[in-house]
Design a protein around this motif. Structure first.
Motif, PDB file in Angstrom:
ATOM      1  N   ASP A   1       0.841  -1.195   0.000  1.00 47.04           N
ATOM      2  CA  ASP A   1       0.000   0.000   0.000  1.00 47.04           C
ATOM      3  C   ASP A   1       0.877   1.245   0.000  1.00 47.04           C
ATOM      4  O   ASP A   1       1.772   1.387   0.834  1.00 47.04           O
ATOM      5  CB  ASP A   1      -0.906   0.014   1.232  1.00 47.04           C
ATOM      6  CG  ASP A   1      -1.896  -1.136   1.237  1.00 47.04           C
ATOM      7  OD1 ASP A   1      -2.369  -1.511   0.153  1.00 47.04           O
ATOM      8  OD2 ASP A   1      -2.182  -1.671   2.326  1.00 47.04           O
ATOM      9  N   TRP A   2       0.602   2.171  -0.910  1.00 44.47           N
ATOM     10  CA  TRP A   2       1.333   3.423  -1.029  1.00 44.47           C
ATOM     11  C   TRP A   2       0.447   4.560  -0.553  1.00 44.47           C
ATOM     12  O   TRP A   2      -0.711   4.672  -0.974  1.00 44.47           O
ATOM     13  CB  TRP A   2       1.753   3.662  -2.481  1.00 44.47           C
ATOM     14  CG  TRP A   2       2.744   2.659  -2.986  1.00 44.47           C
ATOM     15  CD1 TRP A   2       2.480   1.408  -3.463  1.00 44.47           C
ATOM     16  CD2 TRP A   2       4.164   2.819  -3.057  1.00 44.47           C
ATOM     17  NE1 TRP A   2       3.648   0.775  -3.826  1.00 44.47           N
ATOM     18  CE2 TRP A   2       4.704   1.622  -3.588  1.00 44.47           C
ATOM     19  CE3 TRP A   2       5.029   3.855  -2.730  1.00 44.47           C
ATOM     20  CZ2 TRP A   2       6.052   1.432  -3.801  1.00 44.47           C
ATOM     21  CZ3 TRP A   2       6.383   3.682  -2.941  1.00 44.47           C
ATOM     22  CH2 TRP A   2       6.892   2.488  -3.467  1.00 44.47           C
ATOM     23  N   GLN A   3       0.988   5.422   0.321  1.00 41.53           N
ATOM     24  CA  GLN A   3       0.180   6.497   0.887  1.00 41.53           C
ATOM     25  C   GLN A   3       1.016   7.749   1.090  1.00 41.53           C
ATOM     26  O   GLN A   3       2.115   7.697   1.656  1.00 41.53           O
ATOM     27  CB  GLN A   3      -0.421   6.066   2.229  1.00 41.53           C
ATOM     28  CG  GLN A   3      -1.286   7.125   2.888  1.00 41.53           C
ATOM     29  CD  GLN A   3      -1.783   6.690   4.253  1.00 41.53           C
ATOM     30  OE1 GLN A   3      -1.464   5.611   4.726  1.00 41.53           O
ATOM     31  NE2 GLN A   3      -2.578   7.529   4.889  1.00 41.53           N
TER      32      GLN A   3
ATOM     33  N   ILE B   1       1.878  10.901   3.109  1.00 38.35           N
ATOM     34  CA  ILE B   1       1.671  11.273   4.508  1.00 38.35           C
ATOM     35  C   ILE B   1       2.097  12.706   4.811  1.00 38.35           C
ATOM     36  O   ILE B   1       1.878  13.188   5.916  1.00 38.35           O
ATOM     37  CB  ILE B   1       2.412  10.306   5.454  1.00 38.35           C
ATOM     38  CG1 ILE B   1       3.920  10.356   5.220  1.00 38.35           C
ATOM     39  CG2 ILE B   1       1.873   8.899   5.330  1.00 38.35           C
ATOM     40  CD1 ILE B   1       4.714   9.590   6.267  1.00 38.35           C
TER      41      ILE B   1
ATOM     42  N   SER C   1      -0.147  13.267  -4.397  1.00 41.17           N
ATOM     43  CA  SER C   1      -0.954  12.089  -4.712  1.00 41.17           C
ATOM     44  C   SER C   1      -0.131  11.060  -5.469  1.00 41.17           C
ATOM     45  O   SER C   1       0.894  11.375  -6.078  1.00 41.17           O
ATOM     46  CB  SER C   1      -2.170  12.484  -5.555  1.00 41.17           C
ATOM     47  OG  SER C   1      -1.759  13.069  -6.777  1.00 41.17           O
TER      48      SER C   1
ATOM     49  N   ALA D   1      -3.221   2.661  -5.736  1.00 41.83           N
ATOM     50  CA  ALA D   1      -2.507   2.904  -4.487  1.00 41.83           C
ATOM     51  C   ALA D   1      -1.970   1.616  -3.883  1.00 41.83           C
ATOM     52  O   ALA D   1      -1.131   1.659  -2.975  1.00 41.83           O
ATOM     53  CB  ALA D   1      -3.425   3.599  -3.488  1.00 41.83           C
ATOM     54  N   THR D   2      -2.438   0.472  -4.344  1.00 43.62           N
ATOM     55  CA  THR D   2      -1.920  -0.828  -3.918  1.00 43.62           C
ATOM     56  C   THR D   2      -1.295  -1.511  -5.122  1.00 43.62           C
ATOM     57  O   THR D   2      -1.972  -1.751  -6.132  1.00 43.62           O
ATOM     58  CB  THR D   2      -3.022  -1.718  -3.324  1.00 43.62           C
ATOM     59  OG1 THR D   2      -3.587  -1.069  -2.183  1.00 43.62           O
ATOM     60  CG2 THR D   2      -2.455  -3.062  -2.900  1.00 43.62           C
TER      61      THR D   2
ATOM     62  N   LEU E   1       6.128  10.032   1.196  1.00 46.23           N
ATOM     63  CA  LEU E   1       5.309   8.938   0.692  1.00 46.23           C
ATOM     64  C   LEU E   1       5.793   7.658   1.367  1.00 46.23           C
ATOM     65  O   LEU E   1       7.000   7.426   1.460  1.00 46.23           O
ATOM     66  CB  LEU E   1       5.468   8.832  -0.829  1.00 46.23           C
ATOM     67  CG  LEU E   1       4.831   7.639  -1.549  1.00 46.23           C
ATOM     68  CD1 LEU E   1       3.314   7.756  -1.533  1.00 46.23           C
ATOM     69  CD2 LEU E   1       5.337   7.563  -2.995  1.00 46.23           C
TER      70      LEU E   1
END
Length: 693
Positions: free
Chosen positions: A178-180, A182, A187, A192-193, A218
C-alpha cells in the motif's frame, strides 16, 4: 581432511561438464569391454521443491547397478553442482541392495534450480535436480525514487519503487504493498496498492508533489513489515526560497530558551543569498515567546532570531518564520518537564560507515566499531579517528558484521579488547563469535587473537544477530544474540542464538549459567533481536533493549534462566519451519510461556530499539538513573524512568531528537556525557556528544 567428492566438483558448470566427459572417456579406455555396464539410477530425492537454505524432506539416494544387478560396497560421491547448498554425506558406500544415500540435502540460498551430481566408478554421472523457492518476505528497502526534487504540483522524475526480499536476498513476488502520501498533500498516480513482481519490486506509476514548496513524504507499507519512506522536495520554480538554516528539532525544558536560536536562509530565484530581508518569527503552538523579532538577513542570506523561549506545557511546540515573497518555514521543538536537564548536542565525528558500538579506555581513548569490519579509535584531543584493526575474516552482510565491543575492566593491565562479529569460516560457512585481542601500547594495532566463543547462530543474509557485548558488575562478559530469523532458534536449548550468553574473560564457563540440555554459555533465552544491554548502577540488574517485529519493542529486566517468551513458529502448525516473526506475533508470549519475563516498558509502535545505557550523575537532574534508549526506525532517543523493582516505568518516556536520524549506540562516557551514533545517515554517519546541565 577433505572428503572425496568435495574438492573434485568445486568448479564452474562448464568445467564440471568437461570433467564428466573426461571421466566417461577415460573410463571407456580403461575398463574391460567384457565387464558388464555400471550405471546409476536415482531412487529418491529428485524433483523436490523446498525453501532456500533449508533441508528438503526426502533424502537423496541412488542405486548402483552392474549388469542390471545391485552392486554393494561401491563408493558413491555426492557433490552440489548448482547452488550453494550441501548434502549430509559427500561419499557413501552402497549397501547390499546397491543403494547409497547422501542423507538430507540442504538447499543453497539462491532461489531457482539447484542440483547434486552423483558419481560412482565408471558409471555415467547422474544429476538430481530440485527447485528452491524464496523464504517469507521480511526485508524491505527503497530501490528508486527517494530524495528527489521537483517543482511543486508536478510529478517527480523517477516513480518510487521498493523491494521485498527473503532472508537470503531472494525477491518475493505477489505481496500487496500500500502506497500512501503522509506529508505535502500530493498524490499517487495509478493504483494505491501495487503487488510486488517476480523481482520483488513494487513501483507506483508516479508521485505528484503537493501544491506548496517544501518536504513531501510517501510511505510504502506491507502488513507485518517495516514501512519504507520516500521523501521529496517541492520547489517553487522561478521564485525565491526560504529554508531552515539552524535550530530545528531541538529539545529544552519548558519555559526555557532552546540551545540554538532558529535561523533561516533566504535565496533568490537564481539560488543566490539575499541580504536585507525582514523575517518575522511567530509561535504557532506551545505558548512560548521570541526575542529579537523580526530578524534581518545578513550578507550570507541568513536571518537569525534572538531567542526562542518554550512555553510551559511539555510536548511538541512550533515556530513559524515568514518573509514576504519568500514563504514560510516551520521549526519544531520538544518541551521537557520541569526538572529535565538542558541538553547540548555536538557532532564529534562525521563521515563514518555505520558505527555500531563504542567503549572507552582508562586513558580516554574512544574505541568504536563500524559494521563493515573496522575497529577504530579516537585518541584524546584528536579530531579524526584511525583504524586500530580490521579482521580479515569479518563477514559484513545485511545486519551483521563487526558489532559489539567491550574493554577488559582491567584493561590498563591486560590491554584486552573483546569484539563480537560475523566471521567467514570457509567459503560456505559463516558464524558469529566473540574474539579477544591485545591492543598495542601505541594504539596502532592488535596482537594475540583468541577466538573465545565460536559457532554462535548466524542467519542467512546476516539477519538478527543481536550483538551487544558488555561486562557485568560480576566481572563476567555478557553477549546478546538474535534469532537469525529462525523459527526454532529462540526456544532451542542447543542454539546460541536468541540468548544472553555469559563467559569468563578467558572464554571458560562460570557457575550459574543454565543447566543441560541448555548449552553451557547460555544465561537466559527466548529473545528476538536484543541489540541493547545495560546494567543498572547500584543494583547491577541486567536490562535488555529488544528490537521488535513491528508490533512491539521491549525493555526487560533479565534474570538467570529467564525466558523472554519469543516463539515465532506457526501457531497452528508447529512443524512448519516458516518464520512467523512478522505475522503479528507478540514478542512476549505469556500464553505459551506463563512464566516468561515481563517487559518493564513496551513500545507498541515498535520504533526499532537498539543500544541503551543508564544515565549517571547530577548533571542529568531528574533523569539521573533513567535508561536512555536509541531507536532506529522512528529516529528517537527515549529517556525511560524505571520503577525501583525494574518491572514497570514511572510516567511516560521522554522522546528526544525526534525524526533527526536513525540512532544505534548509546554509551555514557567517563566525562559524564552521552555518546550516540547514527546509523545509515545520508552523506556518512556521525558520532554525537550530548552534554547535560
Amino acid at each position: 581432511m577433505a572428503r572425496a567428492g568435495e574438492d573434485r566438483f568445486k568448479k564452474s558448470p562448464m568445467r564440471t561438464n568437461s570433467c564428466w566427459w573426461c571421466a566417461v572417456v577415460l573410463g571407456a579406455c580403461a575398463v574391460d569391454p567384457n565387464r558388464p555396464e555400471t550405471r546409476l539410477e536415482v531412487r529418491a530425492g529428485a524433483g523436490q521443491t523446498g525453501t532456500v537454505a533449508r533441508a528438503l524432506d526426502q533424502p537423496v539416494s541412488v542405486q548402483v547397478l552392474r549388469g542390471g544387478a545391485p552392486l554393494a560396497a561401491a563408493k558413491v560421491g555426492f557433490a552440489v553442482a548448482m547452488g550453494s547448498g550441501q548434502v549430509e554425506r559427500a561419499e557413501v558406500e552402497s549397501d547390499v541392495e546397491g543403494v547409497a544415500t547422501a542423507g538430507r540435502w540442504t538447499l543453497g540460498v539462491g532461489a531457482g534450480l539447484q542440483s547434486v551430481l552423483v558419481t560412482a566408478l565408471d558409471a555415467v554421472p547422474v544429476t538430481i535436480v530440485a527447485t528452491a523457492t524464496a523464504d517469507v518476505g521480511i526485508d524491505v528497502a527503497a530501490v528508486e525514487g527517494d530524495g528527489q526534487t521537483a517543482p511543486r504540483g508536478t510529478a517527480v522524475a523517477a516513480p518510487p519503487a521498493m523491494r521485498i526480499t527473503d532472508t537470503h536476498g531472494n525477491p518475493v513476488g505477489g505481496l500487496p504493498v500500500d502506497w500512501q502520501v503522509i506529508e505535502g498533500g500530493g498524490s499517487v498516480v495509478g493504483p494505491a496498492t501495487v503487488a510486488t513482481g517476480a523481482n520483488g519490486v513494487s513501483r507506483v506509476q508516479g508521485w505528484v508533489l503537493g501544491p506548496n514548496a517544501g518536504q513531501n513524504r510517501l510511505v510504502a507499507r506491507m502488513p507485518g513489515l517495516p514501512q519504507v519512506t520516500f521523501t521529496a522536495t517541492g520547489t517553487a520554480a522561478g521564485m525565491p526560497t526560504i529554508a531552515a538554516e539552524a535550530g530545528d528539532l531541538q529539545t529544552a525544558p519548558v519555559s526555557m530558551n532552546v540551545p540554538v536560536a532558529p535561523a533561516v536562509l533566504l535565496r533568490d530565484a537564481q539560488g543566490q543569498p539575499v541580504a536585507g530581508v525582514s523575517v518575522t518569527f511567530g509561535v504557532m503552538s506551545g505558548g512560548g515567546s521570541v526575542t529579537g523579532n523580526p530578524a534581518v538577513s545578513d550578507g550570507s542570506g541568513v536571518a537569525r532570531l534572538g531567542a526562542w523561549r518554550l512555553g510551559s506545557t511539555p510536548g511538541a511546540q512550533l515556530l513559524a518564520a515568514t518573509a514576504a515573497g519568500f514563504g514560510t518555514v516551520t521549526f519544531r521543538a520538544t518541551g521537557l518537564a520541569t526538572g529535565a536537564p538542558m541538553l547540548d548536542r555536538a557532532v564529534l565525528l562525521s563521515g563514518l560507515a555505520v558505527p555500531w558500538d563504542l567503549t572507552f579506555a582508562p586513558d580516554g581513548t574512544l574505541v568504536f566499531s563500524e559494521r563493515g569490519g573496522a575497529i577504530r579509535v579516537l585518541r584524546p584531543g584528536a579530531t579524526t579517528s584511525t583504524v586500530l584493526h580490521r579482521p580479515s575474516d569479518v563477514n559484513a552482510a545485511g545486519q551483521s558484521g563487526m558489532m559489539g565491543l567491550a574493554l577488559d575492566p582491567d584493561f590498563a593491565a591486560t590491554r584486552h579488547l573483546f569484539a563480537y562479529f560475523s566471521a567467514r569460516v570457509n567459503p560456505s560457512t559463516v558464524d558469529n563469535r566473540i574474539v579477544r585481542f591485545r591492543v598495542n601500547d601505541g594504539w596502532d594495532g592488535v596482537s594475540d587473537r583468541q577466538d573465545l566463543l565460536v559457532g554462535i547462530s548466524w542467519g542467512g543474509g546476516g539477519a538478527h544477530s543481536g550483538g551487544r557485548l558488555r561486562f557485568g558488575p560480576d566481572g563476567l562478559l555478557y553477549l546478546t544474540t538474535g534469532d537469525t530469523r529462525s523459527a526454532s532458534v529462540p526456544q532451542d536449548p542447543t542454539a546460541l542464538g536468541s540468548k544472553v550468553l555469559r563467559i569468563r574473560k578467558d572464554g571458560t564457563i562460570p557457575a550459574g549459567n543454565m543447566a543441560p540440555p541448555y548449552r553451557a554459555p547460555i544465561w537466559a533465552f527466548g529473545f528476538r533481536n536484543p541489540q541493547g544491554l545495560a546494567f543498572r548502577p547500584g543494583s547491577g540488574e541486567a536490562f535488555l533493549c529488544e528490537h521488535g517485529p513491528g508490533t512491539d519493542d521491549e525493555v526487560t529486566k533479565v534474570t538467570a534462566g529467564g525466558n523472554g517468551g519469543w516463539d515465532p513458529k506457526n501457531p497452528s502448525n508447529p512443524n512448519d519451519a516458516t518464520y512467523w516473526g512478522y505475522m503479528g506475533t507478540s514478542m512476549t508470549d505469556t500464553t505459551k510461556f506463563p512464566s516468561a519475563l515481563r517487559p518493564a516498558f513496551r513500545d507498541a509502535n515498535s520504533g526499532g530499539m537498539s543500544g541503551c545505557d543508564f544515565l549517571v550523575g547530577a548533571q542529568w537532574r531528574d533523569w539521573a538513573g533513567a535508561l536512555a534508549v536509541a531507536s532506529l526506525g522512528d529516529r528517537n532517543l527515549r529517556i525511560v524512568q524505571l520503577a525501583p523493582d525494574g518491572l514497570s516505568t514511572i510516567g511516560q518516556p521522554v522522546t528526544l531528537f525526534g525524526g533527526m536520524e536513525r540512532l544505534r549506540a548509546v554509551v555514557q562516557g567517563p566525562d559524564g556525557a552521552l555518546y550516540v551514533t547514527t546509523d545509515g545517515r545520508a552523506g556518512g554517519d556521525q558520532l554525537w556528544r550530548i552534554t547535560a546541565r
